[in-house]
Scaffold this motif. Structure first.
Motif, PDB file in Angstrom:
ATOM      1  N   ALA A  69       4.105  10.210  -6.002  1.00 45.44           N
ATOM      2  CA  ALA A  69       5.378  10.988  -7.417  1.00 45.44           C
ATOM      3  C   ALA A  69       4.248  10.890  -8.871  1.00 45.44           C
ATOM      4  N   ALA A  70       3.478  10.319  -9.277  1.00 43.75           N
ATOM      5  CA  ALA A  70       2.645  10.852 -10.499  1.00 43.75           C
ATOM      6  C   ALA A  70       2.269  11.976 -10.495  1.00 43.75           C
ATOM      7  N   ALA A  71       1.595  12.193  -8.938  1.00 37.07           N
ATOM      8  CA  ALA A  71       0.916  13.983  -9.078  1.00 37.07           C
ATOM      9  C   ALA A  71       2.134  14.674  -8.571  1.00 37.07           C
ATOM     10  N   ARG A  72       3.040  14.824  -8.577  1.00 34.14           N
ATOM     11  CA  ARG A  72       3.535  15.738  -8.410  1.00 34.14           C
ATOM     12  C   ARG A  72       3.947  15.667  -9.698  1.00 34.14           C
ATOM     13  N   ALA A  73       4.651  15.049 -10.291  1.00 33.92           N
ATOM     14  CA  ALA A  73       5.203  14.947 -11.539  1.00 33.92           C
ATOM     15  C   ALA A  73       4.483  15.726 -12.558  1.00 33.92           C
ATOM     16  N   ASN A  74       2.977  15.753 -12.462  1.00 32.31           N
ATOM     17  CA  ASN A  74       2.005  16.269 -12.846  1.00 32.31           C
ATOM     18  C   ASN A  74       1.641  17.716 -11.974  1.00 32.31           C
ATOM     19  N   GLN A  75       1.880  17.626 -11.296  1.00 34.91           N
ATOM     20  CA  GLN A  75       2.192  19.394 -10.772  1.00 34.91           C
ATOM     21  C   GLN A  75       3.160  20.205 -11.557  1.00 34.91           C
ATOM     22  N   GLU A  76       4.061  19.621 -11.390  1.00 41.37           N
ATOM     23  CA  GLU A  76       5.371  20.692 -11.445  1.00 41.37           C
ATOM     24  C   GLU A  76       4.881  20.751 -13.471  1.00 41.37           C
ATOM     25  N   ALA A  77       3.987  19.542 -13.633  1.00 39.52           N
ATOM     26  CA  ALA A  77       3.938  20.255 -15.410  1.00 39.52           C
ATOM     27  C   ALA A  77       3.170  21.302 -15.575  1.00 39.52           C
ATOM     28  N   GLN A  78       2.348  21.236 -15.061  1.00 34.94           N
ATOM     29  CA  GLN A  78       1.106  22.445 -14.876  1.00 34.94           C
ATOM     30  C   GLN A  78       1.862  23.936 -14.229  1.00 34.94           C
ATOM     31  N   LYS A  79       2.410  23.646 -13.008  1.00 32.62           N
ATOM     32  CA  LYS A  79       3.509  24.514 -12.738  1.00 32.62           C
ATOM     33  C   LYS A  79       4.276  25.269 -13.923  1.00 32.62           C
ATOM     34  N   ILE A 105       0.884  -1.201  -0.014  1.00 32.32           N
ATOM     35  CA  ILE A 105      -0.199   0.444  -0.256  1.00 32.32           C
ATOM     36  C   ILE A 105       0.810   0.733   0.130  1.00 32.32           C
ATOM     37  N   ARG A 106       1.550   0.692   0.860  1.00 37.07           N
ATOM     38  CA  ARG A 106       2.954   2.363   1.028  1.00 37.07           C
ATOM     39  C   ARG A 106       3.433   2.608  -0.286  1.00 37.07           C
ATOM     40  N   ALA A 107       4.000   1.522  -1.204  1.00 33.73           N
ATOM     41  CA  ALA A 107       4.584   2.001  -2.320  1.00 33.73           C
ATOM     42  C   ALA A 107       3.721   2.273  -3.675  1.00 33.73           C
ATOM     43  N   GLU A 108       2.499   1.968  -3.793  1.00 36.36           N
ATOM     44  CA  GLU A 108       1.281   2.163  -4.554  1.00 36.36           C
ATOM     45  C   GLU A 108       1.265   3.824  -4.172  1.00 36.36           C
ATOM     46  N   ARG A 109       1.461   4.418  -3.167  1.00 37.02           N
ATOM     47  CA  ARG A 109       0.612   5.728  -2.732  1.00 37.02           C
ATOM     48  C   ARG A 109       1.924   6.706  -2.703  1.00 37.02           C
ATOM     49  N   ALA A 110       2.928   5.967  -2.690  1.00 34.31           N
ATOM     50  CA  ALA A 110       4.332   6.679  -3.102  1.00 34.31           C
ATOM     51  C   ALA A 110       4.447   7.052  -4.668  1.00 34.31           C
ATOM     52  N   ALA A 111       3.963   5.829  -5.652  1.00 37.38           N
ATOM     53  CA  ALA A 111       4.051   6.365  -6.605  1.00 37.38           C
ATOM     54  C   ALA A 111       2.686   6.967  -6.952  1.00 37.38           C
ATOM     55  N   PRO A 156       2.694  22.346  -2.933  1.00 33.90           N
ATOM     56  CA  PRO A 156       3.722  21.142  -3.920  1.00 33.90           C
ATOM     57  C   PRO A 156       3.632  20.124  -2.873  1.00 33.90           C
ATOM     58  N   ILE A 157       3.338  18.940  -3.790  1.00 33.10           N
ATOM     59  CA  ILE A 157       3.403  17.940  -3.307  1.00 33.10           C
ATOM     60  C   ILE A 157       4.797  17.414  -3.309  1.00 33.10           C
TER      61      ILE A 157
END
Length: 627
Positions: free
Chosen positions: A243-253, A234-240, A285-286
């Motif tokens: 990470a995806a949400a952070r990458a998406n946020q960086e693209a939006q920013k 579960i922790r690995a899934e949430r980390a992934a 920031p995430i």
């Protein structure tokens, strides 16, 4: 049911627990986990009332009995058996009353209650618990003051298990136990009929015993269903996902910032640009998964020596003249050996380790060392004896006298002590940090052989996993004494059983040894036709066991080769992604050379995986025939 409601605890001006809440399931078995220093022991102290929270509350049913081990070990002239039996205070009081009571009605009530609480079977139950924790009949009858602190803590644990509270709290219960007692404890806790909350860094205990994981992180509590492996998934899934949400946020920013830069100067789009600038400013920031220096273990590679490193020839060793603890020791250790010493505490594992570390001389027979051998010997006592008023840099500088500062800093950096951590006062370091520092000190001269006696006692689950990976990458020999069977299974490919006054190779797997310790039945054996007729007869149990042992040993060896091959592939992938981060033999290699090595390593991994599948299928087939 135990409810933790929005509690906050501050110690020394620092917030340890920050508005944490959780409701533990009734009769559940909950593993409390968190990194070293996260506040697990603080939370337990708050639950038992030793600490008052700055906010919030801990609630339990009014008549529920809460049980935990006191910090002070039991002592005095009482025996372990007497101390354990007296832990059931109701039984003790009722038996005393039955001796003096003159009211027949009250006496009837007393005996009725004694029967209800199984008071008359209590002595046998107390003895079984003590035996499980390593006390034979003679030890049960000795006064407590004749035991060491570790054995006294076993008595305290036995007393708690015997008292069977409604909510039992255990803080690292296996720290004073050997592997055999740990296996018994896991078996006991698995069938415990009431609520259990246990702090543990033992992956196997958390997988075998618990049905929920309570994770303490950054002052908050999160309850997960399932065992530790389920929690990690579960922790690995949430980390992934993070990470995806952070990458998406960086693209939006980036997109918003680009729009603001291009359109702020135009009158026609200035308003829209201003609106997007406000959106950009409000965007929270995430956080990325932070790298944790407490997971740093990187043993220096020794220069090569020809085998054997050590040879024992009918050696005897002990502490009192003419009274050896171990005799007739015949053992050869080669540069790539990974040996785990098995056997109950007191059988001589540490004595053998000290003989191999050149701290003891043989009383009889001989021991031969390779002339240039360097040995690194780690014990848990080295962690406790580190001077609290020095810094890691000062200690390593003294240990590496004459070495340049860069080499001293480099050795500290291998174990996560860089920057300010290298100059922190040792007394302020956590138990895990002190363990890493002790390991850094004993490996400062790149030993050809590491002898590790209980290296995991101060390490959390993640740090233990990092240590296993470092041992599998280490290019020298390893002698391991540990009650953490997860580490033994992953880091050792040869087992030596120390019992009966000697040490011999154990011709079987850890699974075989666990079955032996717990007294489990051997697998059923297949039948063969009787000579000269059709009547079936049982195949020899000894033959069946030997076949299973041989196959399990093959599976373990193939699994070890596969894990090492995977670790090598992973290190090459890391080096290809960032050549500057390459370590050991990979340091300074060109990308082309790293690519070729990766191709060869990938082929070796594929071969190792194929070998493992083949022997594993063979084992499953043999065991299937015995069902």
């Amino acid at each position: 049911m135990l409810s933790i409601r929005d509690i906050t605890v501050r110690l020394g001006g620092r917030t340890i627990i920050d508005g944490a809440s959780a409701t533990l399931p009734q009769n559940g078995k909950i593993g409390l986990i968190g990194r070293n220093g996260a506040g697990k022991s603080t939370l337990v102290k708050t639950i038992i009332g030793e600490l008052d929270p700055d906010g919030g509350s801990v609630e339990m049913p009014r008549r529920a009995r809460l049980g935990y081990i006191a910090q002070e070990a039991p002592n005095g002239t009482r025996t372990p058996f007497e101390a354990v039996v007296e832990a059931d205070t109701e039984r003790t009081a009722l038996l005393a009353e039955a001796e003096t009571c003159t009211d027949p009605n009250r006496l009837g009530d007393v005996h009725e209650r004694l029967i209800a609480i199984d008071a008359y079977t209590a002595p046998a139950r107390a003895a079984r618990i003590l035996v499980g924790l390593g006390f034979d009949e003679e030890m049960q009858a000795r006064p407590l003051d004749s035991f060491s602190g570790g054995w006294k803590m076993r008595v305290a644990l036995a007393s708690l298990l015997f008292s069977e509270p409604d909510v039992m709290l255990l803080d690292e219960p296996s720290n004073h136990l050997d592997l055999e007692a740990t296996l018994w404890l896991e078996n006991f806790l698995k069938s415990y009929p009431k609520t259990l909350l246990v702090i543990s860094h033992e992956r196997d205990l958390l997988n075998t015993v618990v049905d929920h994981i309570l994770h303490l992180q950054q002052g908050k509590l999160t309850l997960y269903p399932g065992d530790y492996d389920s929690f990690e998934r579960i922790r690995a899934e949430r980390a992934a996902q993070a990470a995806a949400a952070r990458a998406n946020q960086e693209a939006q920013k980036k997109k918003l910032a680009d729009y603001v830069a291009r359109n702020s100067a135009r009158a026609s789009t200035a308003k829209q640009a201003q609106s997007r600038a406000k959106m950009l400013a409000k965007m929270q920031p995430i956080a990325a998964m932070a790298e944790d220096a407490s997971l740093s273990f990187d043993f220096p590679s020794p220069d090569e020596l020809r085998p054997p490193l050590i040879t024992l020839d009918l050696a005897a060793v002990g502490y009192v003249e003419d009274k050896p603890i171990l005799r007739r020791l015949n053992l050869r250790i080669d540069p790539e050996d990974r040996i785990a010493l098995l056997g109950r505490n007191g059988n001589g594992k540490t004595t053998l380790a000290r003989l191999l570390a050149r701290q003891l001389e043989p009383m009889e027979g001989g021991i031969t060392f390779s002339p240039k051998i360097r040995i690194g010997y780690f014990t848990q006592y080295q962690v406790e004896e580190l001077p609290g008023d020095s810094t890691p840099l000062e200690l390593m500088t003294r240990a590496m006298e004459g070495k340049p500062p860069l080499a001293v800093r480099g050795q500290l950096g291998r174990f996560g002590f860089s920057g300010n951590r290298a100059t922190a006062v040792t007394g302020t370091l956590s138990g895990g940090e002190r363990a890493r520092l002790a390991l850094a000190l004993v490996t400062r001269d790149a030993p050809h052989m590491l002898i590790l006696d209980e290296p995991t006692n101060h390490l959390d689950v993640d740090a233990r996993e990092a240590l296993v990976q470092a041992l599998n990458s280490f290019e020298g020999a390893v002698i391991l004494v540990s009650h953490d069977r997860h580490m033994v299974e992953l880091a050792a490919d040869r087992l030596v059983l120390v019992e009966g006054g000697t040490a011999e190779n154990y011709d079987g797997s850890m699974e075989d040894y666990i079955d032996f310790v717990l007294g489990r039945n051997q697998p059923k054996v297949e039948t063969v036709s009787a000579k000269g007729g059709d009547a079936p007869v049982k195949k020899s149990g000894a033959i069946a066991r030997e076949e299973l042992k041989a196959l399990r040993k093959k599976v373990t060896a193939a699994e070890t080769r596969m894990k090492r091959a995977q670790a090598h592939v992973d290190s090459l992938l890391d080096a290809l992604a960032d050549p500057a981060s390459a370590k050991g033999d990979l340091k300074g290699l060109a990308v082309g050379a790293l690519g070729k090595l990766h191709g060869t390593a990938a082929e070796a991994l594929e071969l190792a995986e194929t070998e493992w599948l083949e022997v594993h299928e063979e084992l499953e087939t043999l065991m299937g025939r015995g069902k």
